[in-house]
Write a protein that holds these residues in place. Sequence first.
Motif, short mmCIF file in Angstrom:
data_model
loop_
_atom_site.label_atom_id
_atom_site.label_comp_id
_atom_site.label_asym_id
_atom_site.label_seq_id
_atom_site.Cartn_x
_atom_site.Cartn_y
_atom_site.Cartn_z
N LEU A 20 0.83 -1.21 0.00
CA LEU A 20 0.00 0.00 0.00
C LEU A 20 0.87 1.26 0.00
N THR A 21 1.99 1.20 0.70
CA THR A 21 2.89 2.36 0.72
C THR A 21 3.40 2.66 -0.68
N ILE A 22 3.81 1.61 -1.40
CA ILE A 22 4.29 1.81 -2.77
C ILE A 22 3.20 2.46 -3.62
N ARG A 23 1.99 1.89 -3.50
CA ARG A 23 0.91 2.42 -4.36
C ARG A 23 0.58 3.87 -4.03
N ARG A 24 0.40 4.17 -2.75
CA ARG A 24 0.02 5.54 -2.38
C ARG A 24 1.15 6.53 -2.67
N PHE A 25 2.40 6.08 -2.45
CA PHE A 25 3.55 6.95 -2.76
C PHE A 25 3.52 7.33 -4.23
N GLU A 26 3.26 6.35 -5.08
CA GLU A 26 3.30 6.64 -6.52
C GLU A 26 2.06 7.39 -7.00
N GLU A 27 0.91 7.12 -6.37
CA GLU A 27 -0.27 7.92 -6.75
C GLU A 27 0.03 9.39 -6.48
N MET A 297 -0.94 6.57 5.05
CA MET A 297 -1.22 7.94 4.62
C MET A 297 -0.49 8.96 5.49
N SER A 298 -0.39 8.68 6.82
CA SER A 298 0.34 9.67 7.65
C SER A 298 1.81 9.70 7.28
N ALA A 299 2.39 8.53 7.01
CA ALA A 299 3.82 8.51 6.63
C ALA A 299 4.02 9.26 5.31
N LEU A 300 3.07 9.08 4.40
CA LEU A 300 3.18 9.74 3.10
C LEU A 300 3.04 11.26 3.24
N GLU A 301 2.04 11.69 4.02
CA GLU A 301 1.85 13.14 4.22
C GLU A 301 3.09 13.74 4.87
N ALA A 302 3.68 13.00 5.82
CA ALA A 302 4.88 13.50 6.49
C ALA A 302 6.03 13.62 5.48
N ALA A 303 6.11 12.66 4.56
CA ALA A 303 7.19 12.69 3.55
C ALA A 303 7.02 13.89 2.62
N VAL A 304 5.77 14.16 2.21
CA VAL A 304 5.52 15.30 1.32
C VAL A 304 5.82 16.61 2.06
N ALA A 305 5.40 16.68 3.33
CA ALA A 305 5.66 17.90 4.12
C ALA A 305 7.17 18.11 4.28
N PHE A 306 7.89 17.01 4.54
CA PHE A 306 9.35 17.08 4.68
C PHE A 306 9.97 17.59 3.38
N ALA A 307 9.52 17.04 2.26
CA ALA A 307 10.07 17.46 0.97
C ALA A 307 9.78 18.93 0.70
N GLU A 308 8.52 19.32 0.93
CA GLU A 308 8.14 20.71 0.62
C GLU A 308 8.86 21.72 1.50
N ALA A 309 9.20 21.29 2.73
CA ALA A 309 9.87 22.21 3.66
C ALA A 309 11.38 22.26 3.43
N SER A 310 11.90 21.37 2.60
CA SER A 310 13.35 21.29 2.40
C SER A 310 13.80 22.25 1.30
#
Length: 325
Positions: A20-27, A297-310
Amino acid sequence: MALSTNLSPDKQREMLRQMLTIRRFEERASADYLAGKIYGVVHCYIGEEAVAVGVCTALGGNDRIISTHRGHGHCIAKGADLNRMMAELYGRQTGYCKGKGGSMHIADFGIGMLGANGIVAGGISIVTGAGLAAQMEGKGGVAVSFFGDGASNAGPFHECLNIAAAWKLPMIYVCENNMYAAQTAAAQTHALPDVAARAAGYGIPGIVVDGNDVFAVHQAASGAVDRARSGGGPTLIECKTYRWRAHTERKGQPDPRDQAEVEAWKRKDPIALLERQLRDQGELDDPGLRAIEGGVMSALEAAVAFAEASPFPLPEQATDDVFAA
Ligand SMILES: Cc1ncc(C[n+]2csc(CCOP(=O)(O)OP(=O)(O)O)c2C)c(N)n1
Ligand SMILES: [Mg+2]
């Protein structure tokens, strides 16, 4: 349906979480790419998640893998950090390649992930070297090459299977046969329908598995790992699977494949199959699935937030870490 008796229920649910992580990450990566937030090229693995997870579940920390241009699934299944992956796609300094490599250049040597690779079949040679290294180290490590049906027609496939067989290297060659190399159907370019049949030419086992059944993939990989660890040499495993999305993410890109074929494969969704298998065994219910989805979903949102803040790399860093040009 393959048996899953040697995997604990927790391990099986962990496999679902990873898929599920792979799928949601790529979506998310696809949506953000099309929105112009992600640079370079993104090749999605959606539909093929059972291959990476089934194989990597059979591996240990001492084992090494190499990936392809379609590499997010292998990275996630081997335990790569989602934050650093997403930051790399976003082109930020905190990414695996400090934001200068993008989707096809994610590697994490610390977890035995030797890298995605934009050169079709290029990884096969590199990881066969890792197999030789593992043999010389003598610690029982194995090396796994993931590659596509297209790559199986390139020279490195044949050269490496030959030398790995001759030297009994602790290798597992995993062909992800998704029936296409970019827009070209494998049926037009392969003399034999099964890539696994070529193993006979090198005197090693060649196994065909349902690449959408994570337990079938895991079972085949476990056997190959045992064989490799005990000095028996390489195995070729061909996983029959299918990519759901076009070859790359691109606005308005037509997908030349027969859409009825695409829809038929979507009905063989590897994630839905695993969910059914877990439910049938009484190891998953609705609240359990919601909890797994929520965590993903929380791990994914955290990853996007981390990326956007970098921060983006600075112009003066353009030639840092460049060893040859
Ligand atoms: C040496 C080389 N030739 C051609 C390309 C262009 N190319 C990128 S992906 C691809 C198709 C690869 O097909 P396959 O190995 O089946 O992997 P899949 O994309 O299906 O996962 C091609 C031809 C390349 N990147 N490298
Ligand atoms: Mg292919």
